[in-house]
Scaffold this motif. Sequence first.
Motif, mmCIF file in Angstrom:
data_model
loop_
_atom_site.group_PDB
_atom_site.id
_atom_site.type_symbol
_atom_site.label_atom_id
_atom_site.label_comp_id
_atom_site.label_asym_id
_atom_site.label_seq_id
_atom_site.Cartn_x
_atom_site.Cartn_y
_atom_site.Cartn_z
ATOM 1 N N HIS A 29 -2.600 11.616 -23.624
ATOM 2 C CA HIS A 29 -2.006 11.289 -22.447
ATOM 3 C C HIS A 29 -0.807 11.809 -21.586
ATOM 4 O O HIS A 29 -0.099 11.225 -22.452
ATOM 5 C CB HIS A 29 -2.630 10.472 -21.908
ATOM 6 N N ASN A 30 -0.790 12.515 -21.300
ATOM 7 C CA ASN A 30 0.653 13.484 -20.638
ATOM 8 C C ASN A 30 1.304 12.632 -19.492
ATOM 9 O O ASN A 30 2.076 12.618 -19.204
ATOM 10 C CB ASN A 30 0.315 14.751 -20.968
ATOM 11 N N ARG A 31 -0.026 11.992 -18.633
ATOM 12 C CA ARG A 31 0.743 11.834 -17.491
ATOM 13 C C ARG A 31 0.248 9.767 -17.897
ATOM 14 O O ARG A 31 -0.104 9.195 -18.163
ATOM 15 C CB ARG A 31 -0.076 11.589 -16.664
ATOM 16 N N LEU A 32 1.966 9.407 -17.100
ATOM 17 C CA LEU A 32 1.601 7.901 -17.388
ATOM 18 C C LEU A 32 2.016 7.267 -15.978
ATOM 19 O O LEU A 32 3.153 7.272 -15.395
ATOM 20 C CB LEU A 32 2.881 8.002 -18.617
ATOM 21 N N TYR A 33 2.061 6.130 -15.063
ATOM 22 C CA TYR A 33 1.792 5.347 -14.507
ATOM 23 C C TYR A 33 2.485 4.078 -14.666
ATOM 24 O O TYR A 33 1.925 3.859 -15.252
ATOM 25 C CB TYR A 33 0.712 5.812 -13.116
ATOM 26 N N TRP A 34 3.276 4.220 -13.188
ATOM 27 C CA TRP A 34 3.291 1.988 -13.770
ATOM 28 C C TRP A 34 3.246 2.096 -12.494
ATOM 29 O O TRP A 34 4.064 2.181 -11.456
ATOM 30 C CB TRP A 34 4.731 1.923 -13.698
ATOM 31 N N TYR A 35 2.784 0.733 -12.416
ATOM 32 C CA TYR A 35 1.711 0.175 -11.078
ATOM 33 C C TYR A 35 2.665 -1.085 -10.691
ATOM 34 O O TYR A 35 2.410 -2.109 -12.241
ATOM 35 C CB TYR A 35 0.559 0.276 -10.677
ATOM 36 N N ARG A 36 2.652 -1.838 -9.800
ATOM 37 C CA ARG A 36 3.204 -3.375 -10.022
ATOM 38 C C ARG A 36 1.874 -3.981 -9.174
ATOM 39 O O ARG A 36 1.525 -3.458 -7.684
ATOM 40 C CB ARG A 36 4.326 -3.487 -9.180
ATOM 41 N N GLN A 37 1.246 -5.449 -9.268
ATOM 42 C CA GLN A 37 0.185 -6.170 -8.603
ATOM 43 C C GLN A 37 0.302 -7.351 -8.582
ATOM 44 O O GLN A 37 1.206 -7.899 -9.177
ATOM 45 C CB GLN A 37 -1.398 -5.835 -9.372
ATOM 46 N N THR A 38 0.711 -7.366 -7.193
ATOM 47 C CA THR A 38 0.552 -9.330 -7.025
ATOM 48 C C THR A 38 -0.156 -10.545 -6.322
ATOM 49 O O THR A 38 -1.447 -9.523 -6.115
ATOM 50 C CB THR A 38 2.182 -9.321 -5.820
ATOM 51 N N LEU A 39 -0.153 -11.205 -6.955
ATOM 52 C CA LEU A 39 -1.074 -12.508 -6.815
ATOM 53 C C LEU A 39 -1.856 -11.934 -5.327
ATOM 54 O O LEU A 39 -1.407 -11.810 -3.920
ATOM 55 C CB LEU A 39 -0.766 -13.358 -6.250
ATOM 56 N N GLY A 40 -3.077 -11.574 -5.505
ATOM 57 C CA GLY A 40 -3.602 -11.118 -3.666
ATOM 58 C C GLY A 40 -3.604 -10.068 -3.372
ATOM 59 O O GLY A 40 -4.725 -10.055 -2.951
ATOM 60 N N GLN A 41 -3.011 -8.835 -4.176
ATOM 61 C CA GLN A 41 -2.790 -7.854 -3.407
ATOM 62 C C GLN A 41 -3.078 -7.190 -4.531
ATOM 63 O O GLN A 41 -3.834 -7.024 -5.703
ATOM 64 C CB GLN A 41 -1.691 -7.268 -3.645
ATOM 65 N N GLY A 42 -3.518 -5.231 -3.953
ATOM 66 C CA GLY A 42 -3.720 -4.573 -4.917
ATOM 67 C C GLY A 42 -2.709 -4.210 -5.465
ATOM 68 O O GLY A 42 -1.158 -3.834 -5.321
ATOM 69 N N PRO A 43 -2.645 -3.171 -6.426
ATOM 70 C CA PRO A 43 -1.695 -2.852 -7.111
ATOM 71 C C PRO A 43 -1.031 -1.428 -6.638
ATOM 72 O O PRO A 43 -1.582 -0.815 -5.985
ATOM 73 C CB PRO A 43 -2.571 -1.575 -8.564
ATOM 74 N N GLU A 44 -0.199 -1.772 -6.877
ATOM 75 C CA GLU A 44 1.194 -0.857 -5.807
ATOM 76 C C GLU A 44 2.046 0.323 -6.837
ATOM 77 O O GLU A 44 2.234 -0.303 -8.191
ATOM 78 C CB GLU A 44 2.458 -1.581 -5.134
ATOM 79 N N PHE A 45 2.034 1.480 -6.453
ATOM 80 C CA PHE A 45 2.876 2.147 -7.006
ATOM 81 C C PHE A 45 4.226 2.074 -7.552
ATOM 82 O O PHE A 45 5.120 1.964 -6.629
ATOM 83 C CB PHE A 45 2.435 3.672 -6.462
ATOM 84 N N LEU A 46 4.306 2.316 -8.759
ATOM 85 C CA LEU A 46 5.855 2.467 -9.030
ATOM 86 C C LEU A 46 6.956 3.672 -9.264
ATOM 87 O O LEU A 46 7.893 4.015 -9.012
ATOM 88 C CB LEU A 46 6.682 1.003 -9.660
ATOM 89 N N THR A 47 6.076 4.160 -9.750
ATOM 90 C CA THR A 47 6.417 5.822 -10.936
ATOM 91 C C THR A 47 5.968 6.499 -11.755
ATOM 92 O O THR A 47 4.972 5.464 -11.910
ATOM 93 C CB THR A 47 8.231 5.469 -11.390
#
Lengths: 117, 113
Positions: A29-47
């Motif tokens: 897999h050549n694409r790699l994503y980081w997301y952050r998810q806080t309690l009660g929220q959907g994932p948020e894109f980081l990089t």
Amino acid sequence: DTGVSQNPRHKITKRGQNVTFRCDPISEHNRLYWYRQTLGQGPEFLTYFQNEAQLEKSRLLSDRFSAERPKGSFSTLEIQRTEQGDSAMYLCASSVEGSGAFFEKLFFGSGTQLSVL
Amino acid sequence: AQSVTQPDIHITVSEGASLELRCNYSYGATPYLFWYVQSPGQGLQLLLKYFSGDTLVQGIKGFEAEFKRSQSSFNLRKPSVHWSDAAEYFCAVLNNAGNMLTFGGGTRLMVKP
């Protein structure tokens, strides 16, 4: 495939300490994503990376955050001088670049849960 | 910029009852839309997606979703819920560049026996 692997599963740290998380994507897999998810929220894109190149960073990624993918395989996300607001689940996902349909093949890891005391 | 709203934070249904989870999107062109499910301790799993064509899309685990442009909605449905469907559900839209998903805040589904 063995899926996207993230380590550690849980991390508890004191405010001001540095932490590093690791993500091992699905092989080839050549694409790699980081997301952050806080309690009660959907994932948020980081990089995200395409191979070893970091192509986009969110405004959420402050100067205390740094991500690398040195050989286009695994990736690390480091947070320096952690703050309580950094407490969240950090999710990694990987896919193969292609047409828009490649998002059909976006696989997520189980995440690293960070707690900053 | 694109955005997704899931109006219902929590929904409780009885096992065997039908389910509809709401998703509203904001996007300038024809959106690429997704539904994911997240069980405790698990990564997000793709249930279904809409790219174009038939506005009623079928997914895994007996789920379906209908794209309604006039209502800017992409609601998820299941005719008969099973206890194992209890989880958190996220709607997402792909950005213009086709390289990033924007997620809604999620809906937590609880299933009563």
